[in-house]
Design a protein around this motif. Structure first.
Motif, mmCIF file in Angstrom:
data_model
loop_
_atom_site.group_PDB
_atom_site.id
_atom_site.type_symbol
_atom_site.label_atom_id
_atom_site.label_comp_id
_atom_site.label_asym_id
_atom_site.label_seq_id
_atom_site.Cartn_x
_atom_site.Cartn_y
_atom_site.Cartn_z
ATOM 1 N N LEU A 39 79.976 -60.921 -136.014
ATOM 2 C CA LEU A 39 80.728 -61.854 -135.177
ATOM 3 C C LEU A 39 80.771 -61.350 -133.742
ATOM 4 O O LEU A 39 81.108 -60.191 -133.487
ATOM 5 C CB LEU A 39 82.147 -62.025 -135.713
ATOM 6 N N THR A 55 84.621 -65.742 -130.552
ATOM 7 C CA THR A 55 85.476 -66.749 -131.160
ATOM 8 C C THR A 55 86.096 -67.559 -130.035
ATOM 9 O O THR A 55 86.798 -67.003 -129.174
ATOM 10 C CB THR A 55 86.582 -66.102 -132.010
ATOM 11 N N THR A 65 90.479 -72.828 -133.606
ATOM 12 C CA THR A 65 89.140 -72.289 -133.374
ATOM 13 C C THR A 65 88.134 -73.412 -133.178
ATOM 14 O O THR A 65 87.945 -74.259 -134.045
ATOM 15 C CB THR A 65 88.700 -71.415 -134.557
ATOM 16 N N ARG A 89 82.797 -70.161 -133.793
ATOM 17 C CA ARG A 89 82.555 -68.728 -133.952
ATOM 18 C C ARG A 89 81.053 -68.515 -133.879
ATOM 19 O O ARG A 89 80.293 -69.232 -134.521
ATOM 20 C CB ARG A 89 83.094 -68.211 -135.291
#
Length: 489
Positions: free
Chosen positions: A36, A39, A47, A50
């Protein structure tokens, strides 16, 4: 790495001596594809997206392949995006394609576009990148310049997969211009600072060393992506060091500053940066019952830059947020500017900020004299840290080019690999600003226009050379006049 190949990675996960962020992201996509990276939470909680390194690399290559059909390497592209993944993917797509990116704010309806028109004219850009949903708005904003007028509009979020077209070009060299960072233009016509790939990599390495960042760090940013601090500190620095970042909207922060500290608390962030006013806003707007829900014990570095850092702000923020785990040594005042890519000086991680008490009248005469705190003539000034690596700072008399004595106030000159190539298409101003030499032959330096002094290795900012008000031989700085007015009100 003239052949463009990546060497073996350091133990920290960073490839050795990357020439550019194209090299760096390609390496991360190959070795850390599923990790990751970003974000995006514009409102602080919901959110939007991502992104892993692999996803970001594919988006950038897809955009680069499309850009290659309409523009040649070295051409300029205006980037008009709100906070979110589409901006950063488009920016990286420009780097992959060799297109010089120009990050800009989204124009507002019924607002004068004087600055935008100046940037378009100065840069000679023939390409504007936007989201599909904003194509018509931007066409109206650009007016006669759009399409038939010479600026081709492209929606990067509507580009199909690379089934019929693959990205492929020479990787950039460190000296190649990566993007133009336009100055504010508040007192003059905006000028495009030519930031090279080498400048960008060096400055991110510089911040990683200053902040003590690693792959185990986590950051949160609400800084505008079209500003040098928001772009480099907020978006590129995490990519350099290989840690995740939570990105939110500056507008949402201004309306509800709680979302910034709440994100730090929930995501267990270790690093974040804001101007002085951001910390002030949190103290003024966050209620005690909201503060008591936060856990800021994870916070390791709270960098403060982009405007004068006030000792009162450090005191008030520390006192107010100490009950939820904030520590004063988390603060790290720093100094930088777009003409130096970004960071010039910064403090030491985990060390209390340095506050000096100087004689105000003596400072007005250009001399530094320390006094005891609490004296009527005492003025508190906050240290902005010191240089590292190959960056150099000199305090110079702007009239004579002589280095100032240790107790002298002078113009701050900056040297080293952090210095950009100059101003776009402005050779005379580039020579004046970026090619300065001291009387003893030191240089080249970049003249910042800022005034300051160095005490025990730390840089202290006194004001702006052009903002200096001289009355009967005394030097008066606008921020000090404002401070006195605030206290008197």
């Amino acid at each position: 790495m003239s052949n463009g190949a990546l060497t073996a990675p350091h133990s920290s996960g960073l490839p050795q001596n990357p020439d550019s962020f194209v090299h760096l992201l390609r390496w991360r996509a190959e070795h850390q594809s599923d990790r990751l990276a970003y974000t995006f939470v514009p409102d602080g909680r919901s959110t939007e997206a991502r992104l892993t390194y692999g996803q970001l690399d594919r988006m950038a290559r897809r955009i680069a392949a499309e850009l290659a059909t309409v523009a040649a390497p070295g051409e300029r592209a205006l980037l008009f995006y709100p906070t979110g993944q589409d901006f950063f993917a488009a920016f990286l797509g420009c780097l992959y394609a060799g297109i010089i990116a120009i990050p800009l704010y989204l124009p507002r309806a019924n607002r004068k576009l004087t600055r935008l028109e100046s940037v378009v004219t100065d840069s000679g850009a023939r390409l504007a990148l936007v989201q599909q949903s904003r194509l018509e708005d931007m066409r109206r904003h650009l007016g006669e310049r759009a399409d038939e007028g010479g600026i081709h509009l492209m929606a990067t979020d509507g580009i199909a997969d690379m089934s019929s077209r693959e990205w492929g070009r020479e990787l950039p060299a460190p000296a190649d211009v990566a993007y133009l960072q336009y100055t504010s233009g508040s007192t003059s016509v905006p000028k495009g600072v030519m930031v090279t790939h080498g400048n960008l990599v060096y400055n991110c390495a510089y911040m990683a060393e200053t902040y003590g960042m690693s792959a185990d760090s986590v950051s949160v940013t609400w800084l505008p992506h079209f500003h040098d601090m928001g772009l480099i500190d907020g978006l590129f620095s995490p990519l350099f060091s290989g840690f995740p970042v939570v990105v939110m909207s500056p507008t949402q922060f201004a309306q509800r500053p709680l979302i910034w500290l709440d994100a730090i608390s929930r995501h267990r962030a270790t690093h974040t940066t804001a101007p002085n006013f951001g910390y002030d806003l949190c103290v003024r707007k966050i209620k005690p019952e909201q503060r008591d829900e936060l856990d800021l014990s994870c916070w390791e570095v709270a960098c403060s830059g982009a405007e004068p850092v006030r000792a009162e702000t450090l005191d008030q923020f520390t006192e107010y947020f100490a009950p939820c785990g904030f520590r004063r040594e988390t603060f790290m005042p720093a100094y930088g500017l777009a003409e130096a890519t970004l960071m010039v000086t910064g403090g030491d991680k985990g060390v209390l900020p340095i506050v000096r008490h100087v004689d105000g009248p003596e400072l007005e005469r250009g001399r530094v004299a320390m006094v005891a705190p609490g004296e009527p003539k005492a003025r508190s000034v906050v240290g902005c840290g010191h240089t590292r690596m190959q960056t150099e700072v000199a305090i110079v008399d702007p009239a004579t080019s002589r280095r100032c004595p240790p107790d002298g106030v002078g113009e701050i000159w900056v040297g080293g690999p952090t210095l950009p190539a100059g101003y776009w298409e402005r050779p005379a101003e580039t020579e004046e600003t970026f090619r300065a030499y001291t009387e003893d032959g030191g240089g080249p330096f970049m003249r910042t226009g800022d005034l300051g002094f160095v005490s025990e290795g730390d840089l202290f900012i006194a004001g702006r050379l052009k903002d200096l008000i001289i009355i009967r031989g005394g030097n008066y700085y606008p921020q000090d006049i404002e401070w006195v007015a605030e206290k008197a009100s």
